[in-house]
Design a protein around this motif. Sequence first.
Motif, PDB file in Angstrom:
ATOM      1  N   ASN A 146      95.739   1.010  18.153  1.00  0.00           N
ATOM      2  CA  ASN A 146      94.786   0.077  18.774  1.00  0.00           C
ATOM      3  C   ASN A 146      94.967  -1.333  18.228  1.00  0.00           C
ATOM      4  O   ASN A 146      94.827  -2.320  18.935  1.00  0.00           O
ATOM      5  N   ARG A 147      95.281  -1.389  16.949  1.00  0.00           N
ATOM      6  CA  ARG A 147      95.473  -2.708  16.336  1.00  0.00           C
ATOM      7  C   ARG A 147      96.703  -3.404  16.937  1.00  0.00           C
ATOM      8  O   ARG A 147      96.680  -4.597  17.248  1.00  0.00           O
ATOM      9  N   ASN A 157      97.844  -2.897  19.849  1.00  0.00           N
ATOM     10  CA  ASN A 157      97.459  -3.245  21.208  1.00  0.00           C
ATOM     11  C   ASN A 157      96.696  -4.584  21.223  1.00  0.00           C
ATOM     12  O   ASN A 157      96.973  -5.463  22.041  1.00  0.00           O
ATOM     13  N   ARG A 158      95.748  -4.727  20.298  1.00  0.00           N
ATOM     14  CA  ARG A 158      94.972  -5.980  20.224  1.00  0.00           C
ATOM     15  C   ARG A 158      95.880  -7.156  19.903  1.00  0.00           C
ATOM     16  O   ARG A 158      95.737  -8.252  20.426  1.00  0.00           O
ATOM     17  N   LEU A 159      96.838  -6.890  18.995  1.00  0.00           N
ATOM     18  CA  LEU A 159      97.754  -7.952  18.593  1.00  0.00           C
ATOM     19  C   LEU A 159      98.588  -8.432  19.782  1.00  0.00           C
ATOM     20  O   LEU A 159      98.714  -9.637  20.026  1.00  0.00           O
ATOM     21  N   VAL A 160      99.132  -7.480  20.542  1.00  0.00           N
ATOM     22  CA  VAL A 160      99.940  -7.852  21.711  1.00  0.00           C
ATOM     23  C   VAL A 160      99.060  -8.591  22.733  1.00  0.00           C
ATOM     24  O   VAL A 160      99.466  -9.604  23.304  1.00  0.00           O
ATOM     25  N   HIS A 161      97.833  -8.108  22.906  1.00  0.00           N
ATOM     26  CA  HIS A 161      96.894  -8.754  23.830  1.00  0.00           C
ATOM     27  C   HIS A 161      96.644 -10.209  23.388  1.00  0.00           C
ATOM     28  O   HIS A 161      96.723 -11.146  24.195  1.00  0.00           O
ATOM     29  N   ASP A 162      96.388 -10.414  22.099  1.00  0.00           N
ATOM     30  CA  ASP A 162      96.115 -11.776  21.600  1.00  0.00           C
ATOM     31  C   ASP A 162      97.357 -12.666  21.667  1.00  0.00           C
ATOM     32  O   ASP A 162      97.257 -13.857  21.920  1.00  0.00           O
ATOM     33  N   LEU A 163      98.534 -12.069  21.441  1.00  0.00           N
ATOM     34  CA  LEU A 163      99.773 -12.865  21.532  1.00  0.00           C
ATOM     35  C   LEU A 163      99.973 -13.369  22.958  1.00  0.00           C
ATOM     36  O   LEU A 163     100.332 -14.523  23.177  1.00  0.00           O
ATOM     37  N   LEU A 164      99.720 -12.482  23.926  1.00  0.00           N
ATOM     38  CA  LEU A 164      99.861 -12.884  25.335  1.00  0.00           C
ATOM     39  C   LEU A 164      98.831 -13.962  25.684  1.00  0.00           C
ATOM     40  O   LEU A 164      99.135 -14.944  26.359  1.00  0.00           O
ATOM     41  N   SER A 165      97.626 -13.765  25.174  1.00  0.00           N
ATOM     42  CA  SER A 165      96.557 -14.734  25.416  1.00  0.00           C
ATOM     43  C   SER A 165      96.936 -16.098  24.854  1.00  0.00           C
ATOM     44  O   SER A 165      96.784 -17.125  25.507  1.00  0.00           O
ATOM     45  N   LEU A 166      97.445 -16.083  23.626  1.00  0.00           N
ATOM     46  CA  LEU A 166      97.842 -17.330  22.974  1.00  0.00           C
ATOM     47  C   LEU A 166      98.943 -18.029  23.761  1.00  0.00           C
ATOM     48  O   LEU A 166      98.895 -19.240  24.001  1.00  0.00           O
ATOM     49  N   SER A 167      99.919 -17.236  24.195  1.00  0.00           N
ATOM     50  CA  SER A 167     101.035 -17.835  24.924  1.00  0.00           C
ATOM     51  C   SER A 167     100.553 -18.419  26.248  1.00  0.00           C
ATOM     52  O   SER A 167     100.973 -19.501  26.658  1.00  0.00           O
ATOM     53  N   ARG A 168      99.611 -17.737  26.899  1.00  0.00           N
ATOM     54  CA  ARG A 168      99.066 -18.239  28.163  1.00  0.00           C
ATOM     55  C   ARG A 168      98.295 -19.540  27.946  1.00  0.00           C
ATOM     56  O   ARG A 168      98.491 -20.517  28.663  1.00  0.00           O
ATOM     57  N   VAL A 169      97.429 -19.568  26.923  1.00  0.00           N
ATOM     58  CA  VAL A 169      96.625 -20.790  26.743  1.00  0.00           C
ATOM     59  C   VAL A 169      97.505 -21.958  26.294  1.00  0.00           C
ATOM     60  O   VAL A 169      97.260 -23.104  26.659  1.00  0.00           O
ATOM     61  N   GLY A 206      90.920  -7.461  12.825  1.00  0.00           N
ATOM     62  CA  GLY A 206      91.298  -8.832  13.202  1.00  0.00           C
ATOM     63  C   GLY A 206      92.800  -8.991  13.370  1.00  0.00           C
ATOM     64  O   GLY A 206      93.592  -8.253  12.770  1.00  0.00           O
ATOM     65  N   THR A 207      93.179  -9.944  14.218  1.00  0.00           N
ATOM     66  CA  THR A 207      94.615 -10.200  14.418  1.00  0.00           C
ATOM     67  C   THR A 207      95.036 -11.510  13.749  1.00  0.00           C
ATOM     68  O   THR A 207      96.225 -11.795  13.644  1.00  0.00           O
ATOM     69  N   GLY A 208      94.084 -12.328  13.349  1.00  0.00           N
ATOM     70  CA  GLY A 208      94.424 -13.624  12.754  1.00  0.00           C
ATOM     71  C   GLY A 208      94.802 -14.665  13.795  1.00  0.00           C
ATOM     72  O   GLY A 208      95.294 -15.743  13.465  1.00  0.00           O
ATOM     73  N   LEU A 209      94.560 -14.340  15.082  1.00  0.00           N
ATOM     74  CA  LEU A 209      94.941 -15.280  16.142  1.00  0.00           C
ATOM     75  C   LEU A 209      93.730 -15.883  16.867  1.00  0.00           C
ATOM     76  O   LEU A 209      93.868 -16.829  17.639  1.00  0.00           O
TER      77      LEU A 209
END
Length: 269
Positions: free
Chosen positions: A83-84, A86-98, A227-230
């Motif tokens: 799950n962690r 998964n969250r990390l990949v989700h946040d990385l994609l979010s960061l790249s999008r923003v 937390g992912t730190g992102l």
Amino acid sequence: IGAEVTVSPLPANIGKGALIAVMDNSVAEEAEQTRRDFVANVSHELRTPLTAMIGFIETLRGPARNDAAARDRFLDIMEREANRMNRLVHDLLSLSRVQAEERRRPSAKVDLPGLLRGVLATLHHSAEDSGVTLEAEGLDRELHLPGDPDQLVQVFQNLIENAIKYGVSGKRVRVTLKRIRHEPLLRGPGWAVEIRDFGEGIDEMHLPRLTERFYRVDTHRSRAQGGTGLGLAIVKHIVNRHRGRLRITSTKGEGSSFTVILPETLQRG
Ligand code: ADP
């Protein structure tokens, strides 16, 4: 430091002399170094849960093969690690999008108090589960600002989740919306949303680096809490896109305050 000098003779048909070109590569080199650091960080962050999972799979295949209790415990840990990731990949994609959208000004209008009430309603149960009361001030008004609704939800969700997570000992989190008649950094009026917790606070030396990707005050604790730190890096890019400001103040032992100031109108440029 990054200067590159090339000297080439002028072509004969132009005349005598030489062309001296001085290229400053320092900015490009710095960007390249930042990119390399980021890739190294991402690899490390992904490898940590993967290594743990591989270890548990090996144990389950070998020594714990016939131990039902150990199997259940290890499967729980593996699920948490997956799950962690998964969250990390989700946040990385979010960061790249923003980051990709940062230069494009948001074109929609957002009902800011309504959006904040929605985020508070979404987080109500998780706050309650942690023993934290969510308080709201100034949210019972009409106000429409230029903004991207999904991204602003992400900003306030991240900040309020952090306030619950890291400010849990303070038992309450206060969200206040108020108008700022003149915000010098915005060159005009703005609206400030302050997320205040009364928890452990952050040592002053960490404040300037808090919005860096993967920067955490306590890596072990952040990871243990999922937390992912992102989160704050994502917040910073979204606030930049809205031509806003993020202000962080904190006192150790008294709590922290994260204030997002959004301009009332978006100027050109
Ligand atoms: P994380 O996924 O680790 O929470 P964030 O980018 O959201 O990542 O936050 C970065 C770090 O800032 C956290 O790891 C934590 O150390 C610190 N932090 C963020 N919000 C708070 C807060 N309200 N109180 C104390 N520390 C905080």
